[in-house]
Motif scaffolding. Structure first.
Motif: not given
Length: 258
Positions: A87-96, A141-145, A136-137, A76-83
């Motif tokens: 910039f962090l969300g795009r940078a981590s997308e490949v790794v995830v 979820a944060l992207r669909d707010v 992932l949820n 949840v903490a990581l998802g909130v940060l990346l979501g």
């Protein structure tokens, strides 16, 4: 309980008894070479009074609970940060996307080597396996707010943290809870699999190993499997109920019974 709920319950009970009757007939006729349902049922209830089994089950449940709790906090903490930080969300997308498909069961030998078995190994595997559905949820979820809701709050002078706390997190919370419920089932599968491959000193998997080594007692194996399934069913039911109570507004909007 509503009439529809009672109808589903009655149908479920009838279906369970019908399946048990068919399984009993197949085993008695020798079509399937396992213990009959009646013997499995007797062993199932006998295990409830077996101190050794209860101690092993408790060890599995504690590892499962600890691993799931840590996975929930971390994901949840990581998802909130990346979501929340594009910039962090795009940078981590490949790794995830690279790490997500790796089967957690395939990492059991490595975890045994690193942690030398035991509870630490089981918790580490659970954290890895259970984090993905929650992460992932949370991200999706944060992207669909609703962007209009966020813009409305910003128009009143609220900053990014206030928008996150007042709009994004409440909107994402029901979907995060669904991720936790999915992760709970995955965690149970992983912990039992880890115990089976590790062959440690305690856990449900150890009971299964002992049953296999003492002549392949299929009644014990199936009874233990049913206890694990019953635990998973109970946890899922509790989490579903908790979701409906905590997010009653979401259930009403989705047209679900509360």
């Amino acid at each position: 309980m509503t009439e529809n709920s009672r109808t589903r319950l009655v149908r479920g009970v009838i279906g369970a008894f019908a399946a048990a009757a068919v399984a009993e007939a197949l085993t008695r006729l020798g079509v399937v070479d396992v213990a009959p349902v009646t013997e499995v049922a007797a062993r199932f209830f006998a295990l409830a009074a077996d101190p050794g089994f209860l101690a092993n089950a408790l060890d599995t449940i504690l590892a499962w609970a600890l691993g799931l709790a840590l996975a929930t906090l971390a994901a949840v903490a990581l998802g909130v940060l990346l979501g929340s930080v594009p910039f962090l969300g795009r940078a981590s997308e490949v790794v995830v996307e690279f790490l997500r498909p790796i089967p957690s069961v395939a990492l059991i030998p490595l975890a045994i080597l690193l942690f030398e078995g035991g509870t630490d190994m089981k918790v580490a595997l659970i954290v890895y396996a259970a984090s993905w559905p929650i992460l992932l949820n949370t991200l999706y979820a944060l992207r669909d707010v609703d962007p209009l809701a966020k813009d409305a709050l910003r128009s009143f002078g609220f900053g990014p943290l206030s928008v996150l706390w007042r709009v994004s997190l409440p909107s994402a919370a029901p979907f995060v809870a669904t991720g936790v419920r999915v992760a709970a089932g995955i965690a149970l599968v992983v912990v039992v699999a880890a115990e089976l491959l590790d062959g440690g000193e305690s856990g449900i998997g150890v009971v299964l190993i002992e049953a296999r080594s003492t002549g392949g007692s299929t009644d014990v194996m199936l009874a233990v499997a049913f206890w694990a399934g019953l635990f998973g069913l109970a946890v899922n039911a509790l989490l579903v109920r908790a979701e409906r109570v905590a997010f009653r507004w979401h259930a009403v909007r989705a047209g679900e019974p509360t």
